[in-house]
Design an enzyme around this catalytic site. Structure first.
Site, PDB file in Angstrom:
ATOM      1  N   ASP A  85       0.855  -1.185   0.000  1.00  0.00           N
ATOM      2  CA  ASP A  85       0.000   0.000   0.000  1.00  0.00           C
ATOM      3  C   ASP A  85       0.894   1.239   0.000  1.00  0.00           C
ATOM      4  O   ASP A  85       1.708   1.422   0.906  1.00  0.00           O
ATOM      5  CB  ASP A  85      -0.897  -0.033   1.245  1.00  0.00           C
ATOM      6  CG  ASP A  85      -2.062   0.936   1.153  1.00  0.00           C
ATOM      7  OD1 ASP A  85      -1.971   1.920   0.399  1.00  0.00           O
ATOM      8  OD2 ASP A  85      -3.061   0.719   1.870  1.00  0.00           O
ATOM      9  N   ASP A  96      -3.275   7.485  -3.289  1.00  0.00           N
ATOM     10  CA  ASP A  96      -3.190   6.311  -2.417  1.00  0.00           C
ATOM     11  C   ASP A  96      -3.566   5.097  -3.266  1.00  0.00           C
ATOM     12  O   ASP A  96      -4.632   5.107  -3.889  1.00  0.00           O
ATOM     13  CB  ASP A  96      -4.197   6.550  -1.268  1.00  0.00           C
ATOM     14  CG  ASP A  96      -4.264   5.448  -0.245  1.00  0.00           C
ATOM     15  OD1 ASP A  96      -3.474   4.496  -0.315  1.00  0.00           O
ATOM     16  OD2 ASP A  96      -5.148   5.550   0.645  1.00  0.00           O
ATOM     17  N   HIS A 166      -7.035  10.795   4.970  1.00  0.00           N
ATOM     18  CA  HIS A 166      -8.386  10.292   5.204  1.00  0.00           C
ATOM     19  C   HIS A 166      -9.327  11.450   5.513  1.00  0.00           C
ATOM     20  O   HIS A 166      -9.067  12.229   6.418  1.00  0.00           O
ATOM     21  CB  HIS A 166      -8.424   9.316   6.393  1.00  0.00           C
ATOM     22  CG  HIS A 166      -7.817   7.995   6.075  1.00  0.00           C
ATOM     23  ND1 HIS A 166      -6.906   7.386   6.896  1.00  0.00           N
ATOM     24  CD2 HIS A 166      -7.966   7.166   5.025  1.00  0.00           C
ATOM     25  CE1 HIS A 166      -6.532   6.235   6.353  1.00  0.00           C
ATOM     26  NE2 HIS A 166      -7.157   6.078   5.219  1.00  0.00           N
TER      27      HIS A 166
HETATM   28 MN    MN Z   1      -3.834   2.755   0.759  1.00  0.00          MN
HETATM   29 MN    MN Z   2      -6.545   4.224   1.414  1.00  0.00          MN
END
Ligand code: MN
Ligand code: MN
Length: 296
Positions: A85, A96, A166
């Site tokens: 990730d 992302d 986020h």
């Molecule tokens: Mn991610």
């Molecule tokens: Mn993410």
């Protein structure tokens, strides 16, 4: 977002994609996890970008947030189901993305990986102005269950914004949520497919942290280290970023900041031992004219 912002976001998307694809090709049995994480972060630096969050790679039942500690000698093993990730920011604009690699010789995890890929594609096909997040979640759940697995229900996709990894809206992996997508939103969709029940919990030592507000009381906190932490402008950071500080100073600072509620810890997110999980993720712009996947 002006034209310059859009260019930064697209650049972050291209670099994130290149890092993800390099990792996909280079994750092999015997390779150190830290080698993959450090190399993709070096790739970002060479492009004039930086990690939006510490690069992470989680093996098997460890589902997310595994990040190498300083001096990590752990290697990938034959048979692993490996998530990687990667987040990149250019001037604060965040991309992302993630993929999963099957290190079994007999392709044991390919169906599981396809389930998370199918789910992401089904979700992207629905994305548009006015679409409810519950409909996207429903498509994710159906696609994963169609291959005989369960979505991880307590992990969600999310909005991203400048200097923010986020933010709203949450994009669930099942039919839930009343929020609708609006033009100009930047969202990351990341279905996780699981061979288990699809619930993760925090377990183990955190290597990832985030400064959520400046400390109320900086007394006894190393000034240079605090400056180095604050230079990340509230983006998630890793213990291994600060290898040039004495470990005892780093630990003391982390606990002092955490005790004041200034720093939040993110431990690994794990399923039960023996359960396998796969993740696929893209970041995209919800446009009035359609969706633009910036990490494709
Ligand atoms: Mn991610
Ligand atoms: Mn993410």
């Amino acid at each position: 977002m002006n034209a310059e912002h859009l260019e930064s976001l697209r650049k972050a998307g291209r670099i994130a994609r290149d890092c993800r694809e390099w990792a996909r090709e280079n994750i092999k049995p015997g390779v150190r996890l830290a080698h993959i994480l450090e190399t993709v972060e070096d790739m970002m630096a060479k492009e004039g970008a930086a990690p939006a969050f510490p690069a992470q790679t989680s093996r098997n039942h460890v589902t997310a947030h595994y990040c190498s500690p300083p001096g990590d000698e752990q290697v990938y093993e034959e048979g692993d189901c490996v998530k990687v990730d990667v987040g990149v920011h250019v001037d604060g604009w965040v991309a992302d993305n993630a993929c999963t690699v099957d290190l079994s010789e007999d392709g044991r995890w390919s169906e599981l990986i396809k389930a998370s890929e199918d789910a992401l594609h089904a979700a992207i096909a629905l994305v548009g102005v006015g679409v409810r997040v519950s409909d996207i979640g429903g498509a994710v759940e159906s696609a994963i269950q169609a291959r005989g697995f369960e979505p991880v229900r307590n992990l969600t996709g999310h909005g991203v914004a400048r200097w923010k990894v986020h933010c709203a809206p949450q994009i669930p992996s099942y039919r839930e949520g009343r929020e609708q997508l609006r033009a100009g939103m930047i969202i990351a969709i990341e279905p996780f497919a699981s061979t288990g029940v699809g619930m993760i919990e925090e377990r183990g030592k955190a290597e990832v942290f985030m400064l959520v507000r400046p400390p109320r009381n900086a007394k006894g906190i190393d000034k240079d280290l605090l400056n180095a932490i604050q230079a990340w402008r509230g983006l998630p950071i890793a213990r291994r970023y600060f290898n040039n500080f004495p470990p005892e100073v780093l630990e003391d600072t982390i606990s002092k900041l955490a005790r004041q509620g200034s720093l939040v810890r993110f431990p690994p997110l794990v399923e039960r031992v023996g359960v396998m999980t796969a993740q696929t993720e893209h970041t995209m712009i919800v446009g009035a004219e359609g969706v633009e996947v910036i990490t494709a």
